[in-house]
Design an enzyme around this catalytic site. Structure first.
Site, PDB file in Angstrom:
ATOM      1  N   HIS A  70       0.840  -1.208   0.000  1.00  0.00           N
ATOM      2  CA  HIS A  70       0.000   0.000   0.000  1.00  0.00           C
ATOM      3  C   HIS A  70       0.870   1.251   0.000  1.00  0.00           C
ATOM      4  O   HIS A  70       0.449   2.315  -0.403  1.00  0.00           O
ATOM      5  CB  HIS A  70      -0.981   0.004   1.191  1.00  0.00           C
ATOM      6  N   ARG A  71       2.092   1.099   0.491  1.00  0.00           N
ATOM      7  CA  ARG A  71       3.124   2.127   0.355  1.00  0.00           C
ATOM      8  C   ARG A  71       4.327   1.460  -0.282  1.00  0.00           C
ATOM      9  O   ARG A  71       4.613   0.293   0.014  1.00  0.00           O
ATOM     10  CB  ARG A  71       3.545   2.667   1.732  1.00  0.00           C
ATOM     11  N   LYS A  75       9.225  -3.067   2.674  1.00  0.00           N
ATOM     12  CA  LYS A  75      10.504  -3.090   3.402  1.00  0.00           C
ATOM     13  C   LYS A  75      10.539  -4.250   4.371  1.00  0.00           C
ATOM     14  O   LYS A  75       9.526  -4.580   4.994  1.00  0.00           O
ATOM     15  CB  LYS A  75      10.592  -1.774   4.197  1.00  0.00           C
ATOM     16  N   LYS A  99       4.626  -2.719  11.734  1.00  0.00           N
ATOM     17  CA  LYS A  99       5.755  -2.018  12.351  1.00  0.00           C
ATOM     18  C   LYS A  99       5.971  -0.658  11.684  1.00  0.00           C
ATOM     19  O   LYS A  99       6.108   0.367  12.358  1.00  0.00           O
ATOM     20  CB  LYS A  99       6.996  -2.897  12.167  1.00  0.00           C
ATOM     21  N   ASP A 104       5.498   5.248  11.879  1.00  0.00           N
ATOM     22  CA  ASP A 104       5.331   6.265  10.844  1.00  0.00           C
ATOM     23  C   ASP A 104       6.411   6.240   9.777  1.00  0.00           C
ATOM     24  O   ASP A 104       6.943   7.298   9.402  1.00  0.00           O
ATOM     25  CB  ASP A 104       5.308   7.660  11.503  1.00  0.00           C
ATOM     26  N   LYS A 111       9.408  -9.423   3.722  1.00  0.00           N
ATOM     27  CA  LYS A 111      10.425 -10.159   4.467  1.00  0.00           C
ATOM     28  C   LYS A 111      10.979 -11.276   3.597  1.00  0.00           C
ATOM     29  O   LYS A 111      10.266 -11.800   2.739  1.00  0.00           O
ATOM     30  CB  LYS A 111       9.810 -10.776   5.738  1.00  0.00           C
ATOM     31  N   SER A 368      16.630   2.404   8.685  1.00  0.00           N
ATOM     32  CA  SER A 368      16.669   1.984   7.275  1.00  0.00           C
ATOM     33  C   SER A 368      15.972   3.026   6.401  1.00  0.00           C
ATOM     34  O   SER A 368      16.424   3.318   5.285  1.00  0.00           O
ATOM     35  CB  SER A 368      15.951   0.644   7.092  1.00  0.00           C
TER      36      SER A 368
HETATM   37  P1  NAD Z   1      21.752 -12.212  14.962  1.00  0.00           P
HETATM   38  O1  NAD Z   1      21.918 -13.385  14.074  1.00  0.00           O
HETATM   39  O2  NAD Z   1      22.728 -11.088  14.874  1.00  0.00           O
HETATM   40  O3  NAD Z   1      21.713 -12.659  16.497  1.00  0.00           O
HETATM   41  C1  NAD Z   1      20.934 -13.697  16.986  1.00  0.00           C
HETATM   42  C2  NAD Z   1      21.601 -14.169  18.267  1.00  0.00           C
HETATM   43  O4  NAD Z   1      20.770 -15.134  18.904  1.00  0.00           O
HETATM   44  C3  NAD Z   1      22.959 -14.828  18.013  1.00  0.00           C
HETATM   45  O5  NAD Z   1      23.895 -14.343  18.948  1.00  0.00           O
HETATM   46  C4  NAD Z   1      22.666 -16.307  18.241  1.00  0.00           C
HETATM   47  O6  NAD Z   1      23.802 -17.030  18.686  1.00  0.00           O
HETATM   48  C5  NAD Z   1      21.576 -16.230  19.287  1.00  0.00           C
HETATM   49  N1  NAD Z   1      20.765 -17.439  19.343  1.00  0.00           N
HETATM   50  C6  NAD Z   1      20.379 -18.245  18.338  1.00  0.00           C
HETATM   51  N2  NAD Z   1      19.662 -19.273  18.799  1.00  0.00           N
HETATM   52  C7  NAD Z   1      19.582 -19.108  20.124  1.00  0.00           C
HETATM   53  C8  NAD Z   1      18.951 -19.826  21.165  1.00  0.00           C
HETATM   54  N3  NAD Z   1      18.278 -20.947  20.921  1.00  0.00           N
HETATM   55  N4  NAD Z   1      19.056 -19.357  22.437  1.00  0.00           N
HETATM   56  C9  NAD Z   1      19.739 -18.229  22.701  1.00  0.00           C
HETATM   57  N5  NAD Z   1      20.353 -17.503  21.749  1.00  0.00           N
HETATM   58  C10 NAD Z   1      20.276 -17.932  20.484  1.00  0.00           C
HETATM   59  O7  NAD Z   1      20.256 -11.704  14.711  1.00  0.00           O
HETATM   60  P2  NAD Z   1      19.646 -10.270  15.011  1.00  0.00           P
HETATM   61  O8  NAD Z   1      19.734  -9.463  13.775  1.00  0.00           O
HETATM   62  O9  NAD Z   1      20.196  -9.749  16.285  1.00  0.00           O
HETATM   63  O10 NAD Z   1      18.109 -10.657  15.181  1.00  0.00           O
HETATM   64  C11 NAD Z   1      17.589 -11.168  16.397  1.00  0.00           C
HETATM   65  C12 NAD Z   1      16.085 -11.004  16.405  1.00  0.00           C
HETATM   66  O11 NAD Z   1      15.772  -9.612  16.228  1.00  0.00           O
HETATM   67  C13 NAD Z   1      15.337 -11.734  15.282  1.00  0.00           C
HETATM   68  O12 NAD Z   1      14.074 -12.131  15.763  1.00  0.00           O
HETATM   69  C14 NAD Z   1      15.156 -10.668  14.234  1.00  0.00           C
HETATM   70  O13 NAD Z   1      14.058 -10.924  13.378  1.00  0.00           O
HETATM   71  C15 NAD Z   1      14.895  -9.467  15.117  1.00  0.00           C
HETATM   72  N6  NAD Z   1      15.141  -8.182  14.463  1.00  0.00           N
HETATM   73  C16 NAD Z   1      16.359  -7.871  13.941  1.00  0.00           C
HETATM   74  C17 NAD Z   1      16.560  -6.618  13.355  1.00  0.00           C
HETATM   75  C18 NAD Z   1      17.909  -6.181  12.846  1.00  0.00           C
HETATM   76  O14 NAD Z   1      18.040  -4.988  12.506  1.00  0.00           O
HETATM   77  N7  NAD Z   1      18.913  -7.015  12.795  1.00  0.00           N
HETATM   78  C19 NAD Z   1      15.491  -5.714  13.263  1.00  0.00           C
HETATM   79  C20 NAD Z   1      14.264  -6.069  13.813  1.00  0.00           C
HETATM   80  C21 NAD Z   1      14.098  -7.299  14.410  1.00  0.00           C
END
Ligand code: NAD
Length: 475
Positions: A70-71, A75, A99, A104, A111, A368
Site C-alpha cells: 500500500h506504500r 521493506k 511495524k 510512521d 520479508k 533503514s
Molecule cells: P543475529 O543473528 O545477529 O543474532 C541472533 C543471536 O541469537 C545470536 O547471537 C545467536 O547465537 C543467538 N541465538 C540463536 N539461537 C539461540 C537460542 N536458541 N538461544 C539463545 N540464543 C540464540 O540476529 P539479530 O539481527 O540480532 O536478530 C535477532 C532477532 O531480532 C530476530 O528475531 C530478528 O528478526 C529481530 N530483528 C532484527 C533486526 C535487525 O536490525 N537485525 C530488526 C528487527 C528485528
C-alpha cells in the site's frame, strides 16, 4: 508446517500473528472486507538455486513475501537461518507492515529468508550464495529501490547487504538510485551511520520512553529510573548486544543474565556485556566466561527473577509451557514473535506487561528509512549544514560574552558550537520516532476501554493507518 516452537504449540507463527491482528480488528469494529484485505499476504516467491560448494552443486531455497505494498517500497529484512520457511517469512512480512505504520515509516511490509546455516560456509561461499539469492530476487521483481528494499535480519549483516547491493548495481548500472536497493549496508558502501546499532538502540529508547511515564511503570510494578534495574537478555547478536550494551553502559542497568545457544551466564551484580561478546567471538559460546556463573539450561534462565526480560534471539521462546513461570515484570520484545499468542494471553492475565515486537524492535526500520532517504538524496546527513550551525553557535557565544562580559565555560562552548553530524541526526531521528510511537500507544491504551495491553494498542494504530489508506485510495 514449520518445525519451530510455534508449530509444537499447534499454531504457526503466521497464525499467531493473524490471531493478534484479528483481535485488534474486532476491537476496532473494522469493516470485514478491509480486515480481510489487510490480513492476506499479497505475494510470495520461492526460489531454489544451485551454487557450487567444494566442487559439488548444492541447492538452496529461499522466499521473499510482500505482505503489503500500500506504500512503496515494501521493506523488511532477509534472514539466513537453518529453520526458515514460507509461513515464517509471511508472518514476518505482516509484522513489517504493522511495524512501519506504528513508527510512521511510509513503507509496505516485506520479508525474506534463506534456508542456510551461515556458520557452515566459508566467506567466499557465502558471497556466492548471497549474490545468487539477490539475483533471483531481482529477476523476480522482489528487490529494487522503488519496490522492495531488504535489510539485515538474523544471520545477515552489512556484509551481505553490501554483496547484494553490488549485485543489483552490476545488473542495473544505469539506475542512479541503486544504493537505495538495500539498507543496512556498510557505511563505506552507502550505509548510514547508526544503522548497525539501530534496532538495539531503539529498544533502549523504547525503555527510556516508558520510564518517562511513572503511571505506565506502575502497571509493570516498576518505579524510578532504569539505573539498577535487573535485565536478562536472550541472544547476544546484533540486536541483543547493542540493547544490552547501551542499557549497561549508558543507563546503568544490571545485565544479570545473558542466554545464548550453548547456555547462559548469570551474575547478580551485572555482566560486562562487551566482555561476554568477545568471549563468544573467541570460543563460540558463553561457557567458560570468567565474569559469571555458567548454566547449561538457557531456557530455565528465561524464568529467573528480573525487572526486564529482553528476548532478542528467536521467535516462540515464551509459550504456553513456560509463560506461567516467567518472573519478569516487563518483557521488551527485541526479537520478532518471541511470545506466542497463547503465552501472550497467560502473561496478560498474570499482569506481565509487554512492549510488543512491532514497536520495540522498529528502530532498525526507522534508520533503514533514513538510509534509503540518504541514498536517494545522494548526500550525507549534516553535510550541508553542519559548519553553518557551528558558525552560528560561535556567533551566539560571542553575543552572550559581549552582552554579559562573562566568558562561556569551555564545556558549554564545545556543546553550543558543535554542528550535528550524521550519527547525531540519525540518533535524534530514531529517538523521536520511538518516543512519539510509544506516546501514541500509551494514549490509545488509555483512551480505549477495550484495549488492555500495549500490543493491541500498537496494532490498533497500525491497522487504522493501513485501513485509512484502503478507504481513501482503494485496494
Ligand atoms: P543475529 O543473528 O545477529 O543474532 C541472533 C543471536 O541469537 C545470536 O547471537 C545467536 O547465537 C543467538 N541465538 C540463536 N539461537 C539461540 C537460542 N536458541 N538461544 C539463545 N540464543 C540464540 O540476529 P539479530 O539481527 O540480532 O536478530 C535477532 C532477532 O531480532 C530476530 O528475531 C530478528 O528478526 C529481530 N530483528 C532484527 C533486526 C535487525 O536490525 N537485525 C530488526 C528487527 C528485528
Amino acid at each position: 508446517m514449520s518445525d519451530t516452537k510455534y508449530a509444537q504449540q499447534g499454531m504457526t507463527f503466521r497464525q499467531s500473528v493473524e490471531h493478534m491482528v484479528d483481535h485488534a480488528i474486532e476491537i476496532m469494529g473494522l469493516d470485514e472486507g478491509i480486515g480481510n484485505a489487510m490480513k492476506v499476504c499479497q505475494s510470495v516467491v520461492q526460489v531454489s538455486f544451485p551454487v557450487e560448494i567444494n566442487g559439488k552443486a548444492e541447492i538452496f531455497t529461499g522466499w521473499r513475501a510482500t505482505h503489503s505494498d500500500h506504500r512503496l517500497p515494501s521493506k523488511g529484512g532477509i534472514r539466513f537461518a537453518p529453520i526458515v520457511d514460507q509461513d515464517e517469512v509471511e508472518a514476518l512480512a505482516a509484522l513489517m507492515t504493522y511495524k512501519c505504520a506504528i513508527v510512521d515509516v511510509p513503507f509496505g511490509g516485506s520479508k525474506g529468508g534463506l534456508v542456510i546455516d551461515p556458520r557452515q560456509y566459508e566467506r567466499h561461499q557465502l558471497e556466492a550464495i548471497t549474490r545468487r539469492f539477490a539475483r533471483e530476487l531481482i529477476l523476480k521483481g522482489y528487490l529494487s529501490p522503488a519496490q522492495n528494499v531488504p535489510a539485515p535480519d538474523m544471520g545477515t549483516g552489512p556484509r551481505e547487504m553490501g554483496w547484494m547491493v553490488d549485485t543489483y548495481r552490476q545488473m542495473f548500472p544505469n539506475d542512479i538510485n541503486y544504493m537505495g536497493a538495500l539498507t543496512g549496508k556498510p557505511v563505506e558502501h552507502g550505509g548510514v551511520r547508526g544503522r548497525n546499532e539501530a534496532t538495539g538502540r531503539g529498544v533502549q529508547y523504547a525503555l527510556r520512553e516508558l520510564f518517562r511515564h511513572p503511571e505506565e511503570l506502575e502497571r509493570c510494578g516498576l518505579s524510578g529510573s532504569l539505573a539498577g534495574k535487573r535485565v536478562i537478555v536472550q541472544g547476544l547478536g546484533n540486536v541483543g548486544y547493542h540493547a544490552a550494551h547501551f542499557l549497561e553502559t549508558e543507563d546503568d542497568c544490571l545485565i544479570t543474565a545473558i542466554i545464548e545457544r550453548d547456555g547462559a551466564v548469570v551474575n547478580a551484580d551485572g555482566l560486562d556485556v562487551s566482555a561476554v561478546r568477545e568471549h563468544i567471538a573467541e570460543t563460540g559460546g558463553v561457557k567458560g566466561f570468567a565474569g559469571g556463573e555458567y548454566r547449561e539450561d538457557g531456557t530455565a534462565v528465561l524464568e529467573m527473577a528480573c525487572d526486564i526480560l529482553i528476548p532478542a534471539a528467536l521467535e516462540g521462546v515464551i509459550t504456553a509451557d513456560n509463560a506461567e513461570r516467567i518472573q519478569a515484570s516487563l518483557i521488551a520484545e527485541a526479537a520478532n514473535g518471541p511470545v506466542t499468542f497463547a503465552a501472550d494471553k497467560i502473561l496478560q492475565e498474570r499482569g506481565v506487561e509487554i512492549l510488543p515486537d512491532a514497536y520495540c524492535n522498529a528502530g532498525g526500520v526507522v534508520v533503514s528509512y533514513f538510509e534509503w532517504i540518504r541514498n536517494l538524496n545522494h548526500v550525507r546527513f549534516g553535510r550541508l549544514e553542519r559548519r553553518f550551525h557551528e558558525a552560528r553557535g560561535e556567533q551566539i557565544i560571542a553575543a552572550i560574552e559581549d552582552a554579559s562580559g562573562v566568558e562561556v565555560p569551555e564545556h558549554l562552548r564545545q556543546k553550543l558550537a558543535r554542528g550535528a553530524d550524521e550519527f547525531d541526526l540519525v540518533r535524534s531521528g530514531l529517538d523521536d520516532s520511538m518516543r512519539l510511537a510509544l506516546q501514541s500507544i500509551i494514549a490509545v491504551r488509555r483512551d480505549n476501554p477495550k484495549i488492555h495491553d500495549y500490543r493491541m494498542a500498537a496494532y490498533a494504530i497500525a491497522i487504522e493507518k493501513v485501513a485509512r489508506h484502503y478507504r481513501d485510495i482503494g485496494f
